[in-house]
Design a protein around this motif. Structure first.
Motif, mmCIF file in Angstrom:
data_model
loop_
_atom_site.group_PDB
_atom_site.id
_atom_site.type_symbol
_atom_site.label_atom_id
_atom_site.label_comp_id
_atom_site.label_asym_id
_atom_site.label_seq_id
_atom_site.Cartn_x
_atom_site.Cartn_y
_atom_site.Cartn_z
ATOM 1 N N THR A 188 37.725 51.385 24.355
ATOM 2 C CA THR A 188 37.923 50.630 23.114
ATOM 3 C C THR A 188 38.666 49.307 23.353
ATOM 4 O O THR A 188 38.866 48.533 22.421
ATOM 5 C CB THR A 188 38.756 51.451 22.103
ATOM 6 N N VAL A 189 39.090 49.080 24.595
ATOM 7 C CA VAL A 189 39.810 47.838 24.905
ATOM 8 C C VAL A 189 38.798 46.734 25.179
ATOM 9 O O VAL A 189 37.751 46.968 25.764
ATOM 10 C CB VAL A 189 40.747 48.047 26.113
ATOM 11 N N ASP A 190 39.131 45.502 24.747
ATOM 12 C CA ASP A 190 38.159 44.416 24.847
ATOM 13 C C ASP A 190 37.998 43.865 26.260
ATOM 14 O O ASP A 190 36.923 43.418 26.632
ATOM 15 C CB ASP A 190 38.581 43.255 23.929
ATOM 16 N N ALA A 191 39.093 43.843 27.003
ATOM 17 C CA ALA A 191 39.046 43.152 28.301
ATOM 18 C C ALA A 191 39.983 43.814 29.283
ATOM 19 O O ALA A 191 40.817 44.646 28.921
ATOM 20 C CB ALA A 191 39.437 41.680 28.130
ATOM 21 N N VAL A 192 39.821 43.433 30.549
ATOM 22 C CA VAL A 192 40.781 43.827 31.571
ATOM 23 C C VAL A 192 41.046 42.591 32.428
ATOM 24 O O VAL A 192 40.113 41.827 32.721
ATOM 25 C CB VAL A 192 40.269 45.021 32.412
ATOM 26 N N VAL A 193 42.324 42.361 32.762
ATOM 27 C CA VAL A 193 42.647 41.255 33.659
ATOM 28 C C VAL A 193 43.198 41.824 34.957
ATOM 29 O O VAL A 193 43.967 42.794 34.950
ATOM 30 C CB VAL A 193 43.690 40.279 33.056
ATOM 31 N N THR A 194 42.768 41.264 36.074
ATOM 32 C CA THR A 194 43.239 41.760 37.371
ATOM 33 C C THR A 194 43.392 40.606 38.355
ATOM 34 O O THR A 194 42.900 39.502 38.122
ATOM 35 C CB THR A 194 42.234 42.752 38.019
ATOM 36 N N THR A 195 44.020 40.939 39.454
ATOM 37 C CA THR A 195 43.928 40.108 40.658
ATOM 38 C C THR A 195 42.892 40.769 41.557
ATOM 39 O O THR A 195 42.175 41.675 41.117
ATOM 40 C CB THR A 195 45.288 40.045 41.373
ATOM 41 N N CYS A 196 42.812 40.343 42.803
ATOM 42 C CA CYS A 196 41.887 41.011 43.718
ATOM 43 C C CYS A 196 42.502 41.081 45.104
ATOM 44 O O CYS A 196 43.542 40.454 45.377
ATOM 45 C CB CYS A 196 40.539 40.297 43.770
ATOM 46 N N ALA A 197 41.844 41.859 45.992
ATOM 47 C CA ALA A 197 42.341 42.003 47.358
ATOM 48 C C ALA A 197 41.740 40.957 48.279
ATOM 49 O O ALA A 197 42.361 40.557 49.262
ATOM 50 C CB ALA A 197 42.000 43.401 47.884
#
Lengths: 259, 210, 478
Positions: free
Chosen positions: B113-122
C-alpha cells in the motif's frame, strides 16, 4: 598440376550441363581436368541420414578414385565439403585408421568450384557474359558448413552484362536438407514455398547457386506453381561468353537494354 | 539401498570416465570494460550509465550533492515512501510525504500500500544500465524494494563502473543481491515490450556527481 | 490435470498439422522475427562476442568434466548457508521430494517462477495430484497454464498465441483461479499485462511457499541465480517463507566471477537486452530478508545419460536462451509444440533424445527434424555444434542400439551404396536412369518419396548423362 573433376552423382545423372559448363569454364582458364570414370557419389545422403558404415565405404572409394590427384574440383559446396567434414569421422566410426589418415591427407586438395577459381586460380573476372537478371541463393553448406563467403558474389558481379539482384532472406535454408525433404515433407515444403516467394520478389529470370540439390528443390516448386524462373548452377553462368551471346529464351537484363 | 546422491555422483563419474578429451584452459580474452569506452574517462562512463537507464525506461536525474534533497522532493510522490535504515536523512529533508520505516519488518500487504521506496545501492554498471542492491545500509530488505510501485535509487558517481566484469568482484555473493536493469517489463505478448508488470513500474535514478 | 506431451505424435505428423495452421505460423514468424532482429542489433554491440562465447563454452566443458566435484561443492556451500540440498535421480523422485516438502508446510496453493525443469518433470501435475495448486506467475507461463495449453518456447512459452487469444484466455479463466480479469478487458498488451499484475499480486501476497528453477548455480559459493523480466521472480524468491528451487545438474558454473561471462551473454542472446530487468542471486538463507527456509533439489533426470554421450554431452552446456529456436527455419514453420517436449527447436531435437534415449518413435524422430542448415550453430552462446550432435544421433538411430530402426531405408541406402562403390554397376545405373527418365512420373512419386511431389515436380532426367557426354565428346573436345 593434375586436376580431377568430381562432378557428383546428382550432376552426372540429372544436371550434366553443370558439369559440362565446369569443364568449359576451367578449360578457358587454362585448366584441363580429368574425369576419372570410376567416380560415383560422395556419400552425403548416407552420412546425413546416419549411415556411417556406408559413408566410410564411399569415402574409401573416393580416396581410391581421387587420391593421386593434386586437386579435385567439385561443382557443389555440399558434396565438396564431405571429405573435410565427414570422411574422417566416418572412418573412425568403422575403426579404419588408414582410411582416416588418407582422407585427412586428401581433404585439403578437394575444392568447391568457386573456391578453386578465386583461391587456387586467383581469378574473379572469368571472362563471362550473361546479360540477364540473376539472383543468387547461398546454400547452407556454402554459407555455414564449408563457407565460401563472398566468392560467388564476387564472381557473379564480375560477369559482363549481368543484372544482379540480392535475394531477400537469402541466408535462410530452402528446406531441401537431403532426406529431410522426404522425411519431413510438410516443413520442407513450407520452407521452400517462402524461398520460392522471395525468388519471385526479385523479378529475376535466373536463380543461381553452387548446389544443384537446392536448385532442384526450389526449381521444383517454382515449376509446379507454373513460374518460368530458371535455376542454373553458377558454373553455367560463368561458362558463357560473348561468343555464346545471350540465352535466347531468357529476357535481357534491363541494364543491358539501357546501354 | 544407495542414496540418490550416491547414485547420481556414481553416474557422473562413470560418464566422465569414458571421455577421451580433456577440455582446455578457459580463455578470458573478452573485454574487462564496456566496449568503446575508456574506463578512466569518468564523464563517459557516467554518460553511458545515464543513457542506458533512459533507454530502458528509467527516469534519470543527474545532480550535485547539494541538490539531492530538492530533487527527491520533486521526484517522489506526495504520499508515502518506505525508507530503509541507513538511508541519509538529509536527502529527505525537503520531501513532505510520509516516511514509512520497515522496522520491525512490515507485512507484505502493508508494503503493497506504500507509494514508493527510496534506496541507495551497492554498485552500478554503466554498460547495462544496472543497479545492484545488496541489502546494505540504505537499501533495505528485498521485499521493501519490490512491492511499492515507484523505486527511487540514489547512486553516487563513484559507485558506477563501466561493465559487469568490473562490478562483480566487489559484490559479496553471500548477501542476497538484486540486479535491476530498468523497470519491470515483459515482451510475452507478441514480443511487444510492456513496461511495468510485477515489480515497480517506475524506476527513478538520482545520480549524484560532485 | 493439465495437458502434457505424453502420447504426442512423431515430429513429421505433428509438424504436418502445425504447418497448415496459418494463424500459428503467423504468430511464430512474427515473434521469432522480432527477437532475431533485436538480438542481432545487441550482439553487434559487442566486439568481444566471439571471445565471450569461447569462454562460456570452455567454462561449461570444465563444469561437465568435474561435475562431481562441483556438485559436492554446491551441496557443502548451500548447507553451510542454511539451505537443505536434495538429490533426485529422475522426475518421479524430484516430484516426490517437492510434494513432500510442500505438504509439510500445510499449504494448498503455491506460486511458481517459470522453470523449464519443472515443466520437464511435470511438477504442476504431480502437485495437483496431491491436492496442491501450483500457480505459474510468469506472464507467458500463466497464459499457457490458464489456457490449458502447452509451452512452445523456452523463453517465451506462449509465443504461439496472439493478443486476441490471450485476452480470451484471461477473460475466460482468471476468475476460476482467483481475481477475475477486469471488466471490458481489451487485447492491448499493456492492459493484458495490467490484468496479469492484478491477478498475480493477490497470489504473491498470500503465498507461503514458492517454487523456482535457477539459471545458474555457483559451485564456489553455493549461490543460485534467477534472471527474469517481470518481477514475478523477485516476488516468489522474496515474499514466500519457504523457497524450493529445482536445478538440473548441468546448471552449475565454477566460480562467482564466471557469472560475468554468462550474464553478458544470456539476455543479449535470449531477448536482445543488455541485461534482463531483474537478476536475483542468493545463497542459502539470509536472516531478516526473504525466505527463511530454502531447499535446493538437484535433478538428474537423464542428464548423466547425456553426459555419457561423447558427442552429445555438449548439449548440457545449454543456458536455455532460446536463440537456436528463434533462428531455426524449421521451428518457425512448426512452432514449438510439434517437437512434443518442453524443449523445442534445435536444442529440443538433440536434448530430448540425449535425456530420454532413442527408443520411442517420437523422440527418435527429433534428430531428423532439421534440414541441417546450421544456423543454430552460429547463434549458440555456448557454441553447441547442433549439426554434429544431430548427425551423431541419426547415426545412433540408423546403426546404434536404438530400438527404433528404419529397415527399408537402411536396405535402400545400402543397395544404392553398393552400386556406387562398383564403377561398372554405377556406370550402368546412370545410363539406365537416362533411358528410364521419360517413364518416371514428374508430378506424383510413389511412397516413401511422395512427400517430395506434394509441393514440387521432379526434374526430368536428361537422356545423356555427364559421363556419357564426356565419353562421346572426349571431354568436350570433339
Amino acid at each position: 598440376m593434375r586436376t580431377a573433376l568430381f562432378v557428383t552423382c546428382l550432376n552426372d545423372g540429372l544436371f550434366p550441363r553443370s558439369g559440362q559448363a565446369t569443364v568449359k569454364l576451367l578449360r578457358r582458364l587454362g585448366v584441363e581436368v580429368e574425369f576419372p570414370p570410376a567416380q560415383s557419389c560422395c556419400g552425403q545422403m548416407h552420412w546425413n541420414t546416419g549411415y556411417r558404415a556406408e559413408t566410410a565405404r564411399l569415402a574409401a572409394h573416393f580416396v581410391k578414385v581421387f587420391g593421386e590427384y593434386d586437386a579435385v574440383v567439385v561443382p557443389s559446396a555440399s558434396c565438396g565439403g564431405m571429405p573435410g567434414e565427414a570422411y574422417e569421422r566416418a572412418a573412425e566410426t568403422v575403426g579404419d585408421a588408414g582410411l582416416a589418415r588418407a582422407v585427412r591427407e586428401l581433404a585439403p586438395r578437394v575444392h568447391e568450384l568457386t573456391g578453386f577459381l578465386t583461391d587456387v586460380l586467383d581469378v574473379e573476372d572469368v571472362g563471362a557474359y550473361f546479360p540477364h537478371r540473376v539472383t543468387y541463393h547461398p546454400t547452407c553448406h556454402s554459407l555455414r558448413a564449408a563457407p565460401v563467403g563472398a566468392r560467388p558474389y564476387r564472381l557473379l558481379r564480375a560477369v559482363a552484362g549481368i543484372e544482379f539482384i540480392e535475394l531477400p532472406a537469402q541466408e535462410e535454408c530452402c528446406g531441401f536438407g537431403g532426406t529431410f525433404s522426404v522425411k519431413n515433407p510438410a516443413v520442407s515444403g513450407a520452407m521452400n514455398a517462402d524461398k520460392a516467394r522471395h525468388v519471385l520478389e526479385t523479378g529475376a529470370s535466373v536463380l543461381a547457386a553452387v548446389d544443384n540439390s537446392c536448385l532442384m528443390n526450389i526449381g521444383g516448386r517454382l515449376a509446379k506453381d507454373g513460374h518460368t524462373v530458371r535455376t542454373m548452377h553458377l558454373a553455367e553462368i560463368l561458362a558463357r561468353t560473348r561468343a555464346d551471346g545471350p540465352v535466347l529464351d531468357l529476357p535481357h537484363s534491363t541494364r543491358e537494354l539501357t546501354r | 539401498m544407495s542414496s540418490a546422491r550416491d547414485d547420481i555422483l556414481a553416474r557422473v563419474r562413470a560418464a566422465n570416465a569414458t571421455q577421451r578429451a580433456e577440455p582446455g584452459a578457459v580463455p578470458r580474452t573478452y573485454l574487462r570494460h564496456a566496449p568503446g569506452i575508456d574506463p578512466a574517462d569518468r564523464a563517459a562512463v557516467l554518460a553511458l550509465f545515464a543513457e542506458r537507464l533512459v533507454e530502458y525506461g528509467a527516469t534519470v536525474h543527474r545532480v550535485r550533492s547539494a541538490d539531492v534533497a530538492a530533487v527527491l522532493a520533486a521526484a517522489l510522490p506526495e504520499g508515502s515512501a518506505v525508507v530503509p535504515g541507513g538511508f541519509p536523512a538529509p536527502w529527505l529533508a525537503e520531501w513532505t510525504g510520509a516516511v514509512i520505516a520497515d522496522t520491525p519488518p512490515l507485512p507484505a500487504g502493508r508494503l503493497d500500500t506504500v507509494d514508493a521506496v527510496v534506496t541507495t545501492c551497492a554498485a552500478a554498471i554503466a554498460d547495462s544500465g544496472t543497479l545492484v542492491l545488496d541489502g546494505g545500509p540504505g537499501q533495505g530488505r528485498r521485499a521493501a524494494t519490490l512491492l511499492p510501485d515507484l523505486h527511487l535509487c540514489v547512486v553516487q558517481a563513484d559507485q558506477v563502473v563501466s561493465s559487469i566484469p568490473e562490478a562483480i568482484g566487489a559484490l559479496n555473493p553471500r548477501r542476497p543481491l538484486t540486479w535491476i536493469s530498468g523497470p519491470s517489463a515483459t515482451a510475452d505478448i507478441e514480443m511487444i515490450r510492456v513496461q511495468g508488470v510485477h515489480g515497480p513500474r517506475r524506476l527513478t535514478v538520482v545520480l549524484v556527481e560532485g | 490435470m493439465s495437458r502434457t506431451f505424453v502420447g504426442w505424435p512423431a515430429f513429421p505428423q505433428a509438424a504436418a498439422v502445425a504447418t497448415r495452421d496459418a494463424q500459428l505460423r503467423a504468430n511464430v514468424a512474427r515473434a521469432t522475427g522480432t527477437i532475431r532482429a533485436k538480438r542481432a542489433k545487441l550482439v553487434a554491440e559487442r566486439p568481444d562476442w566471439e571471445e565471450l562465447r569461447d569462454s562460456a563454452a570452455a567454462l561449461k566443458d570444465d563444469v561437465l568434466t568435474h561435475l562431481d566435484t562441483y556438485l559436492l561443492q554446491v551441496e557443502e556451500k548451500v548447507t553451510a548457508a542454511g539451505g537443505t540440498v536434495h538429490w533426485a535421480r529422475d522426475a518421479a523422485e524430484a516430484n516426490r521430494i517437492v510434494t513432500d516438502l510442500v505438504r509439510a508446510t500445510g499449504e494448498r496453493e503455491i506460486v511458481k517462477v517459470k522453470s523449464m525443469l519443472t515443466e520437464e518433470i511435470g511438477l504442476d501435475n504431480a502437485l495437483a495430484a496431491a491436492g496442491i495448486d501450483a500457480r505459474e506467475t510468469d506472464l507467458a507461463a500463466a497464459i499457457v497454464q490458464l489456457g490449458d495449453d502447452l509451452p512452445s518456447h523456452v523463453v517465451v512459452p506462449a509465443l504461439h498465441r496472439n493478443r486476441a487469444e490471450i485476452r480470451d484466455i484471461f477473460v475466460r479463466e482468471m476468475g476460476r483461479h482467483g481475481r477475475p480479469a477486469p471488466e471490458g478487458l481489451s487485447d492491448d498488451p499493456p492492459q493484458l499485462a495490467e490484468a496479469a499484475r492484478l491477478h498475480m499480486r493477490e497470489k504473491f501476497l498470500k503465498a507461503k511457499v514458492a517454487v523456482s528453477g535457477a539459471n545458474f548455480l555457483v559451485a564456489e559459493t553455493g549461490t543460485a541465480v534467477v534472471v527474469e523480466s517481470e518481477g514475478n521472480g523477485r516476488m516468489c524468491l522474496t515474499l514466500a517463507d519457504t523457497l524450493i528451487t529445482l536445478v538440473g545438474l548441468e546448471k552449475v558454473v565454477p566460480t562467482w566471477r564466471d557469472l560475468e561471462v554468462f550474464l553478458q551473454l544470456l539476455a543479449r542472446n535470449a531477448t536482445g537486452e543488455r541485461m534482463a530487468p531483474y537478476t536475483t542471486t542468493w545463497t542459502g538463507t539470509t536472516p531478516g530478508d526473504g525466505p527463511q527456509t530454502f531447499h535446493l533439489v538437484l535433478v538428474d533426470n537423464g542428464r548423466t545419460r547425456a553426459l555419457a554421450d561423447e558427442v552429445g554431452r555438449q548439449a548440457l552446456r545449454c543456458i536455455r536462451c532460446g536463440a537456436c529456436m528463434n533462428i531455426c527455419p524449421v521451428y518457425e514453420r512448426t512452432g514449438g509444440q510439434s517437437y512434443g517436449s518442453v524443449y523445442p527447436g534445435p536444442i529440443g531435437a538433440i536434448l530430448n533424445p540425449l535425456l530420454k534415449g532413442l527408443d520411442d518413435p517420437q523422440t527418435a524422430s527429433l534428430p531428423y527434424a532439421s534440414s541441417l542448415c546450421g544456423a543454430c550453430n552460429d547463434v549458440c552462446p555456448v557454441r553447441i555444434r547442433f549439426t554434429d550432435v544431430l548427425l551423431e544421433l541419426r547415426h545412433q538411430v540408423a546403426e546404434g542400439d536404438a530400438k527404433v530402426k528404419h529397415p527399408g531405408e537402411k536396405a535402400a541406402l545400402r543397395a544404392v551404396g553398393a552400386v556406387m562403390e562398383h564403377p561398372a554397376a554405377w556406370n550402368a545405373a546412370i545410363r539406365a536412369a537416362g533411358k528410364a527418365g521419360p517413364l518416371i512420373p514428374k508430378k506424383k512419386l510413389p511412397k516413401p518419396l511422395s512427400g517430395w511431389t506434394d509441393s514440387r515436380i521432379v526434374p526430368g532426367i536428361p537422356k545423356e548423362s555427364f559421363r556419357a557426354w564426356w565419353e562421346r565428346t572426349d571431354g568436350g573436345t570433339e
